[in-house]
Structures are given as C-alpha cells and as structure tokens.
Design an enzyme around this catalytic site. Structure first.
Site, PDB file in Angstrom:
ATOM      1  CE1 TYR A 144      -0.072   2.156   4.187  1.00 33.76           C
ATOM      2  CE2 TYR A 144       0.587  -0.111   4.645  1.00 33.76           C
ATOM      3  CZ  TYR A 144       0.490   1.228   5.039  1.00 33.76           C
ATOM      4  OH  TYR A 144       0.956   1.620   6.267  1.00 33.76           O
ATOM      5  CB  CYS A 145       1.516   3.978  -1.945  1.00 29.96           C
ATOM      6  SG  CYS A 145       0.252   4.141  -3.227  1.00 29.96           S
ATOM      7  CD  GLN A 146      -1.587   9.146   1.961  1.00 32.80           C
ATOM      8  OE1 GLN A 146      -0.830   8.466   2.655  1.00 32.80           O
ATOM      9  NE2 GLN A 146      -2.680   9.685   2.467  1.00 32.80           N
ATOM     10  CE1 TYR A 155      -3.203   4.549   7.208  1.00 39.90           C
ATOM     11  CE2 TYR A 155      -3.087   6.902   6.754  1.00 39.90           C
ATOM     12  CZ  TYR A 155      -3.223   5.863   7.651  1.00 39.90           C
ATOM     13  OH  TYR A 155      -3.380   6.134   8.984  1.00 39.90           O
TER      14      TYR A 155
END
Length: 569
Positions: free
Chosen positions: A533-535, A561
């Site tokens: 996962y990233c932003q 996120y």
C-alpha cells in the site's frame, strides 16, 4: 378537444402542463394544487433558510397568473382533489378556502402528488418546535420559529439531502447544531467509506454528529412565560412560537436539550388518491406505471416522487424522489396524452449534495445495492487532483467506480471533494446511459488546460486501474480485507518515512519506499504474498509491477491508505 386534468404542480405536474400546451393550443388544461404555491423550487428551500438565497420570491417559479398568461393553463390553488371516479372519468375537488366541493371531468388525468416527509410515531413529536420541510409554508414556519424562539441549539434528525442542507443552514446562522442519523453513515446513495470524507468535514465544522443513534422521545418544555398563561392564552402563545425548548431522549441513553428540531428521515410516496381509486400500487409502495407513465388505468398517468420507476442498471422497480426524473416524466406523459409514443428509459439516481466546502455525488448503483441484488462486481478508487496539480487551487477528487469484472459494464460511480465533483459524475452518468464499458472509458477525450483538468483525467485514471484488474495486470486488495491478513501475507508500506509520521500508517507493515525497492527486494520473503500500500494506490501499483516482474506474489491496496483511513474513521 382533449381535456387534461393535472393533480399537483411543482416539477412533474408543472412540466406536463407547459409541455401539453406547447404541443396543443386546443387542449383544455386544468391544474389543481392543494397548497398555495403551484410551482416552486423545493430544492432551494434550505438555502433560503440559511441565507444563501436572500429573496424568497426567487423560489416561486410560476404563479397561477403567469401560467395562465404564458400557457393558458387554468391553475386552481387551494383546491384539493379528494377522489377519482374512473367510471365517469371525473374527479371531486374540495375548495380549501370555502369548503365547497365540485366535480370536474377529464379525458386524461395526470397524478403528480409527490412524496410526504416520514414522521415516525415518536412520543412528543407533535409540538410547536418540531418541523419537517417539504414546501414553502413549512419553510416559512421554520423561519418563524428561528425568529421568535432565537434558538441557540438546533437538532436535525436524518442525514439525507434535506438533513445535510438544514444542518448547514443552521450552522450558517450561527446556531450550534447536532445531526442524528440512525445508520452508520450520512448520504446513503454513496458507500460508507466515501461518506467518511463527509463525516470528517461535518465534524471539522463543529457539528455534533451522532451516527448509529435514534431519537426515542421528545419532551416539549414551554418557557416560564408561556407556562404561566391561562390555557387559551397558552395555545395562542405557542402558536406564535413564544416558547421554550425540547428535551430529546436518544436510544444511546443520552438526553439532549435543543431549541428547534427538524425531522428529515426521508419521504414516502403520496398514494392515497391512487389507492382510493383502485389503481395498482407497486411492491415498494409507489404508484405502478408502465414505461409510458400510464397507471393501471390507461386514461390516468402518474409522474414524480409518487411513482415507482424502472432502475436503469438492474431493470427492477425503484423509488427515486429526484427533480430531474420528475421533470422528464412530466414532459413525456404530456407527449403520450396527446398521441405521441414516448417511453421512459429508467432512472440512474444521479445526485449531488453540497456539505459545507465538499460536494458528494453519485450515479447508478452503490455497493450495498449490488450486494442486495446479488450482482458480482469489482470496485476501484482513485484520489487525484481536480485539475493540474501545479496550477493553484487543485483539490483532491476521491472517486469510486463499480463495474462488472467480466465485461466491464459500469454499475455506478461516486465522488467526493471540493472541486470538479459534478463534472466527473455527470460524465459517468452519460457514459453509463450510453452503455460504455470501463475499457471504453480509457479513450474518453476530456478537456484539458491546467486551470480545468489534467492530461489524464480522474475518469481516465479510474478506467486504467479498472482495466489493469480486468486484464490481470493488477491483483487488487481492498480496505476491508487489510485487517484480516493471514500469516501467509506480508504488509508492505512503500511511502516515504516522513509520510508515515505525518499522515499515519497501518499497524504491522514494514516500510520500504518505492524508490528503494529494486535495491532492497532481498529483504522480502518470496514464500509470502506481499500486500502493498501507498497513499492513494499509484506508487503501490509501481511497486506491484516491480515485485511480480521479479517473481513475487503480490497485491495492491486499491485507493491506498487514504481510502483505508476514511473507511475506518
């Protein structure tokens, strides 16, 4: 000469009357309205209360006089149609000013009675400080209460369009406000994780938002002045709203003091007249109509909030109390009464609501509805700039799309943000009605200049993500699956360490920034599935491709996120 009788004005009835006259100069057209106002902007009522629309007369779109002079329509306000005699093709009308009754014949009858606010049988709910909002007199009563009682605190029950707009109106007037909603979210046309952005905005504005809470009882406490009066005087004083406050009991055990209460928990179709006439009522409680807007009696048509219509996506019956469908149905019913053959093409439920600085909008079906209908679907999220991010004023558009994972059919779309929300959902509504697939959405050519858009629009980007999943170029995971990872999975955060500190992170993740991933792949186990996962999901996809191209098993958290955080809020 055709004689058309219309019951109810506003969107459906007024549209039908004007259209019928444009098609025929000979038709006799009579419109009955039991209220004082035949054509008013009911969607604008909360905005007059809050002061955005200063001039009350701006809400009055047509008067009986203007209808007569422009369209030669005989409009009779304060005249209530109390019964229909289908055998004789007559209606009985009660003049509400003098109480007299009379009959009127028709060749075609159009029912446009609308929907009435649902007010549940809560003990104490009938008091001078509790209101619902459907029409101009309701609005006037609310304004009168505000002027006379000078409330310091207002409570709104219901987090739909009217509830949210009334919450904002009170806030604008400087009145402390509580919003109570029995569901776990406001704005039910969107799914809960999208409503999370709205919840954050509401709370940030200082509103006391209570979700998953119901009103159980209301106690009206007159002011000391009113309480000291004799019975007759007391009633007069209460009528003038020279009065006190309310104590609300909630099912959470909490008690709340408030000075004005708005009940906005929804509407139900007005079907009494149709029922008494023996017209067919649908399973959902609205008047049954066919695709020509005819009821079970071919001489009687019905339109607007009172009718059941066909859902555009599923083809099943639905109730959608929106002005757009009502206007189109009214126009179409007039066409058909005068010999044309028009068919209603279904309702998508395209809608938008302003909530302080945010807009929240949707079209088509949401996840809850697809699950209820047992439809297999996939979903994607993108969070990207409303226009070129380097041009001042860009805001994040949080966008969700639901689609068929096999053929790419568009089921629905939702968007929340401060800028460009309406145009994204409008494009999606057109794409859905045109039968486009998510594959075709990739090729949409939308306007681009830095102040207005991006070279890859939000919708193009959403289509790219969806097509990656359909083609197998990306294996998705979703926010609700993250808390249930197995021992065979490893959570990888590919953002920069500063972001974790500033924005937050998911417990248990290891952190390798995406730009370091090629050199640090040896730190990851090949016998586990890597959940990345990233932003917002973009860097996650870059990391996903790097890992799978190097023989790892992986998944990417769609929407990143940001989706997870607001869904869990």
């Amino acid at each position: 000469m055709t004689k058309i009788v219309i019951v109810g004005g506003v969107a459906g009835g007024a549209s039908a009357a004007a259209r019928a006259r444009r098609l025929s100069e000979d038709a006799q057209i009579i419109m009955f309205e039991r209220g004082e106002f035949v054509s008013f902007a009911n969607c604008g009522l909360p905005y007059h209360i809050g002061g955005d629309i200063q001039d009350r007369s701006k809400l009055l779109l047509q008067t009986p006089e203007s209808f007569l002079s422009r369209f030669n329509v005989d409009v009779r306000v304060m005249n209530e149609v109390v019964s229909i005699n289908r055998q004789n093709k007559t209606i009985t009308v009660k003049n509400l000013i003098d109480g007299t009754e009379y009959n009127e014949s028709y060749d075609f009858l159009l029912l446009s009675p609308g929907a009435s606010p649902v007010v549940p049988p809560i003990p104490g709910i009938n008091n001078p400080l509790t209101h619902s909002l459907r029409n101009i007199p309701d609005m006037d009563r609310i304004i009168h209460t505000i002027q006379m009682n000078k409330p310091e605190h207002a409570t709104v029950v219901g987090g739909g369009f009217i509830g949210l707009e009334m919450m904002e109106a009170f806030h604008q007037l400087g009145i402390k406000t509580t919003l109570i909603e029995m569901a776990d979210q406001v704005m039910t046309p969107v799914d809960r994780e999208m409503a999370g952005f709205v919840h954050a905005e509401i709370r940030q504005k200082g509103i006391d938002l209570k979700l998953g809470v119901a009103l159980e009882s209301v106690e009206y406490i007159p002011s000391a002045h009113v309480a000291s009066l004799e019975t007759g005087e007391k009633e007069a004083a209460e009528h003038q709203h020279l009065n006190g406050s309310l104590t609300l009991a909630l099912n959470s055990g909490e008690q709340l003091q408030t000075d004005i209460l708005i009940m906005a928990i929804g509407v139900r179709p007005e079907i009494k007249l149709a029922q008494q006439a023996g017209l067919q009522i649908g399973d959902l409680g609205g008047i049954y109509t066919n695709e020509s807007m005819q009821t079970s009696d071919p001489s009687i048509y019905a339109v607007g909030d009172a009718v059941e219509e066909k859902d555009f996506v599923t083809g099943s019956q639905t109730l959608v109390p929106l002005a757009g469908p009502a206007n189109r149905q009214g126009r179409m019913a007039a066409d058909n009464m005068l010999g044309r053959k028009e068919t209603y093409q279904g309702t998508q439920g395209t809608a938008i609501c302003k909530v302080f600085d945010l807009a929240v909008a949707s079209t088509g079906k949401n996840e809850k509805q697809l699950q209820q209908a047992d439809v297999a679907y996939e979903k994607i999220y993108v969070h990207t700039a409303s226009h070129a991010s380097y041009y001042p004023g860009a805001e994040v558009v949080s966008f969700k799309m639901l689609f068929d994972p096999k053929n790419g059919k568009i089921f629905g779309a939702q968007a929340v943000g401060k800028d460009g929300i309406d145009k994204r959902i409008d494009v999606m509504a057109v794409a859905q009605r045109a039968g486009m697939t998510v594959e075709q959405l990739q090729h949409l050519e939308l306007t681009y200049a830095p102040p207005y858009g991006s070279a890859k629009d939000v919708i193009n980007q959403a289509a790219f993500v969806a097509n990656n999943i359909i083609k197998g170029d990306s294996v998705p995971t979703h926010y609700h699956q993250i808390d249930d990872l197995s021992d065979e999975q490893l959570l990888l955060d590919v953002r920069n360490p500063a972001e974790l500190a500033n924005v937050g992170y998911i417990e248990g993740a290891i952190n390798i920034p995406v730009d370091e991933l090629r050199d640090r792949m040896g730190e990851l186990p090949k016998d586990k599935e890597i959940v990345i996962y990233c932003q917002v999901g973009l860097r996650g996809n870059v990391a996903y491709r790097q890992l799978v191209n190097n023989g790892f098993k992986a998944r990417n958290l769609i929407g990143g996120y940001r989706t997870y955080k607001f869904a869990k809020a």
